[in-house]
Design a protein around this motif. Structure first.
Motif, short mmCIF file in Angstrom:
data_model
loop_
_atom_site.label_atom_id
_atom_site.label_comp_id
_atom_site.label_asym_id
_atom_site.label_seq_id
_atom_site.Cartn_x
_atom_site.Cartn_y
_atom_site.Cartn_z
N THR A 194 2.33 5.28 9.16
CA THR A 194 2.99 5.63 7.90
C THR A 194 1.97 5.59 6.76
O THR A 194 1.97 6.44 5.88
N TYR A 195 1.08 4.60 6.84
CA TYR A 195 0.04 4.49 5.82
C TYR A 195 -0.85 5.72 5.80
O TYR A 195 -1.09 6.33 4.76
N LEU A 196 -1.34 6.11 6.96
CA LEU A 196 -2.25 7.26 7.02
C LEU A 196 -1.55 8.54 6.56
O LEU A 196 -2.15 9.38 5.88
N THR B 198 8.20 8.18 10.49
CA THR B 198 9.43 7.72 9.84
C THR B 198 10.28 7.05 10.90
O THR B 198 10.00 7.17 12.10
N GLY B 199 11.33 6.35 10.45
CA GLY B 199 12.19 5.64 11.40
C GLY B 199 11.71 4.21 11.58
O GLY B 199 10.59 3.86 11.21
N ALA B 200 12.57 3.40 12.22
CA ALA B 200 12.33 1.95 12.28
C ALA B 200 11.10 1.58 13.10
O ALA B 200 10.46 0.56 12.84
N ILE C 223 0.80 -1.22 0.00
CA ILE C 223 0.00 0.00 0.00
C ILE C 223 0.84 1.27 0.00
O ILE C 223 0.57 2.19 -0.78
N VAL C 224 1.86 1.33 0.86
CA VAL C 224 2.70 2.53 0.84
C VAL C 224 3.41 2.67 -0.52
O VAL C 224 3.42 3.76 -1.09
N ALA D 60 10.56 12.14 -1.51
CA ALA D 60 10.75 12.35 -0.08
C ALA D 60 10.03 11.25 0.71
O ALA D 60 10.58 10.69 1.66
N LEU D 61 8.80 10.93 0.32
CA LEU D 61 8.05 9.87 1.01
C LEU D 61 8.71 8.50 0.79
O LEU D 61 8.80 7.67 1.70
N TYR D 62 9.15 8.31 -0.43
CA TYR D 62 9.81 7.06 -0.82
C TYR D 62 11.00 6.78 0.09
O TYR D 62 11.13 5.70 0.68
N PHE D 63 11.83 7.81 0.25
CA PHE D 63 13.02 7.66 1.08
C PHE D 63 12.67 7.61 2.57
O PHE D 63 13.06 6.69 3.29
N SER D 64 11.89 8.59 3.05
CA SER D 64 11.76 8.75 4.50
C SER D 64 10.75 7.76 5.09
O SER D 64 10.99 7.21 6.16
N VAL D 65 9.64 7.53 4.42
CA VAL D 65 8.60 6.70 5.01
C VAL D 65 8.72 5.24 4.58
O VAL D 65 8.65 4.33 5.38
N TRP D 66 8.91 5.05 3.27
CA TRP D 66 8.89 3.68 2.76
C TRP D 66 10.23 2.97 3.00
O TRP D 66 10.29 1.98 3.72
#
Ligand code: ATP
Ligand code: MG
Lengths: 358, 274
Positions: free
Chosen positions: A185-187, A176-178, A53-54, A249-255
């Motif tokens: 992250t999804y929301l 973000t982060g482990a 989903i992300v 930015a989302l690709y790197f930081s969240v996903w």
């Protein structure tokens, strides 16, 4: 009856301009959104978040961006991967440079930085078109990836050359982060994509969108009736790059959480997003989502069936996937240039008439 | 009557009286490499008139329109529009000064609907910035709706309500020509340049188009420069005619004067030049 239009007359132009002029379609849309925002967060797990989903949301954001440039304004770009890298590195520098800045604004600002870079690389479009412009954007792709590999300032001189996203929160919850929970992250991604899809819809239905489409369909006539080619093209590059940068930015930081330029932002990403836009439908907001969904879900599905179900080797499954995507691209380019979005429209027309074609 | 078509025009009135000089073309020469498309041509267009430009194929008629709206840059001569003299100008500048046109070969935006094509004609009159447009609700929507209303009037006027939402690429030729006229009208032009609006039409379509051209001129008071090959149409519609041949002007006057001019008769009968 599932779907009807008869008797649904518009009494004013404002109603006629709605995104979903047909009532049942509007209800369906809001029901789906309610499901996505209110139900899915309770069931989403790590696998669905990270593998399905992300990714879908991130690619939808990038596809929206490329569709604005290529589908609406008719300017081909093969630099999507490079522009996503700009967004990602801007995000990293902002996160590490301004630890107190909310991640929401970090993503927006990363989009802004990418918009500026995109405008710069859009300048050749004032002189060259089509194939030559594609080559120029390809040069941008390679230059940007090279730049982020070569200049240590961009990765804060880290020994590995990688960038890693620190933990950042919204309303006290990590996105973000482990340790960020999947639902958060999804929301976060969903809200971002929802807002920016709505903005894309607004920009494309108004005067700016018409100036882009005019340039796409016939640039000389567009200029003669008062479209400024420079303004139209550069704004398309700016808006498009904003979306692609925010997606990066989302690709790197969240996903991903961590990235390395050659691997994460290579030319294959440029093609992936281009294929999404072609398969989904050039010049369609819905198409951007359909294309992103199709090319994100299909590999997952194929892998589950071929490797999980039939027990085939992974590399064979991967090859079959590549062949399938290639075949589909050819199919859509030749048979249905308006992509899945157009197929959806045709299906609706059939439904509308069914069961009484008149 | 003009405010009918345009409720919110931001274009200042030029103060030129009906019958006063709207456009001066002075000693224009234009060549492409060795080809002299226009050789030292001067004429004028008065406010409120229908000014026909006629001549055999290749006479330089289309080139003349291209010079007037800034698409071609003449090597010599000047254009004075609404009292303002100029030599070089970008087409979109000419558009925002109130010069609109249609094309000999239809130049519509094929992927867009009739409505969007005509809305695009209002490009130079719309002001919302990108942020307002991104938010849509508020000023951008208000502006959009105001202009939509004007555009709907044009759609009614041209009797094309039924194809409002159709992508123009799918329309038959005659209707495309009509949509193109609509797009030019949407600019609320001070000067409307029509390049063979009736070419390739059947008799009925020609009559419709003639009626629209005449109505635009009479109801809205729009000044029109009209290129047309059909002499019957030219004689019926125009107030004054300028005749070009091989890039030169060979006649200028009322339809009757032009019809009886020996040079014009020779040009049309193909008498050899010496
Ligand atoms: N862009 C161009 N490049 C080179 N030559 C041109 C160009 N435009 C026009 N010409 C030449 O200029 C001359 C006049 O052409 P123009 O199109 O103005 O004629 P016209 O009177 O509109 O003819 P028609 O009735 O066929 O439309 C022709 O010899 C044409 O070949
Ligand atoms: Mg011509």
């Amino acid at each position: 009856m599932l779907y009807r239009e008869t008797g649904d007359f518009k009494s004013n132009y404002a109603a006629d301009q709605q995104t979903f002029p047909i009532k049942s379609e509007r209800y369906l849309f809001w029901a789906a959104m309610a499901f996505a925002f209110l139900v899915v967060p309770f069931f989403i797990n790590d696998y669905w978040e990270k593998s399905v989903i992300v990714p879908l949301l991130v690619w939808a954001m990038a596809a929206l961006g490329l569709n604005i440039l290529t589908g609406y304004c008719g300017q081909v770009s093969l630099g999507t991967g490079g522009f996503m890298a700009v967004g990602a590195y801007a995000c990293y520098k902002l996160m590490t440079g301004f630890p107190d800045l909310n991640i929401f604004f970090v993503v927006i600002l990363s989009g802004g930085v990418t918009a500026l870079v995109g405008m710069l690389f859009g300048l050749p479009s004032l002189r060259i078109k089509g194939f030559y412009l594609a080559v120029a954007t390809l040069a941008a792709q390679f230059f940007l990836v090279w730049l982020f590999n070569k200049v240590p300032w961009f990765y804060n001189y880290s020994a590995s050359g990688q960038i890693t996203a620190p933990e950042r929160t919204i309303f006290g919850i990590a996105v973000t982060g482990a340790t960020a929970p999947p639902w958060a992250t999804y929301l976060f991604c969903l809200a971002m994509v929802f807002i920016f899809a709505w903005i894309a819809r607004n920009l494309t239905r108004g005067q700016l969108g018409r100036s882009w489409m005019a340039i796409r369909d016939m640039d000389i006539a567009a200029e003669i009736i008062g479209v400024q080619p420079m303004k139209a093209k550069i704004s398309a590059f700016a808006v498009s790059s904003f979306y692609i940068g925010a997606a990066g930015a989302l690709y790197f930081s969240v996903w991903l959480g961590a990235a390395e330029p050659t691997e994460a932002f290579g030319i294959d990403k440029s093609f992936l997003v281009l294929f999404m836009v072609i398969i989904g439908g050039l010049g369609s907001i819905l198409g951007s989502f359909l294309g992103a969904a199709f090319l994100t879900l299909m590999p997952v599905l194929l892998k589950n069936v071929m490797v999980g179900g039939l027990g085939w080797p992974t590399d064979l499954a991967a090859h079959i996937e590549i062949m399938l995507v290639g075949g589909l691209i050819v199919f859509f380019l030749i048979v249905e240039p308006h992509g899945l979005a157009q197929l959806w429209r045709l299906a609706k027309e059939k439904l509308r008439l069914w069961p009484f074609p008149y | 009557m003009n405010q009918h078509i345009d409720p919110g025009s931001l274009r200042a009135d030029d103060g030129i009286e009906r019958g006063g000089m709207l456009l001066h073309v002075d000693n224009i020469s234009l060549s492409f490499g060795g080809v002299k498309a226009i050789a030292d041509i001067s004429f004028d267009i008065k406010k409120g008139e229908i000014r026909a430009i006629i001549g055999p194929n290749g006479a330089g008629k289309t080139s003349m329109l291209n010079v007037i709206n800034g698409f071609y840059h003449p090597q010599e001569g000047t254009i004075t529009f609404r009292g303002e003299k100029r030599r070089h100008m970008r087409p979109h500048r000419a558009a925002s000064q109130g010069i609109a046109r249609t094309f000999q070969n239809i130049a519509l935006f094929k992927g867009m609907s009739t409505l969007d094509n005509i809305m695009t004609g209002r490009m130079t009159l719309m002001r919302s910035n990108i942020l307002a447009q991104a938010l849509w609700f508020g000023p951008a929507q208000k502006e959009e709706l105001a202009h939509r209303e004007t555009v709907e009037k044009i759609i009614d006027f041209l009797e094309i309500e039924h194809i409002r939402k159709t992508p123009v690429g799918r329309l038959p030729y005659g209707l495309q020509k009509r949509v193109e006229l609509g797009r030019a009208l949407a600019a609320d032009p001070a000067l409307l340049l029509l390049d063979e609006p009736m070419a390739g039409m059947n008799l009925e379509e020609k009559e419709d188009m003639s009626r629209f051209v005449l109505d635009v001129n009479q109801q809205f008071g729009t000044t029109i420069a009209l290129i047309e090959h059909d002499m019957g149409v030219v004689m019926d519609l125009s107030d004054r005619v300028v005749v070009l041949d091989y890039g030169r002007k060979i006649g200028d006057g009322s339809p009757d004067e032009v019809r009886n001019n020996q040079d014009v008769i020779d040009a049309y009968l193909g008498v050899s030049h010496d």
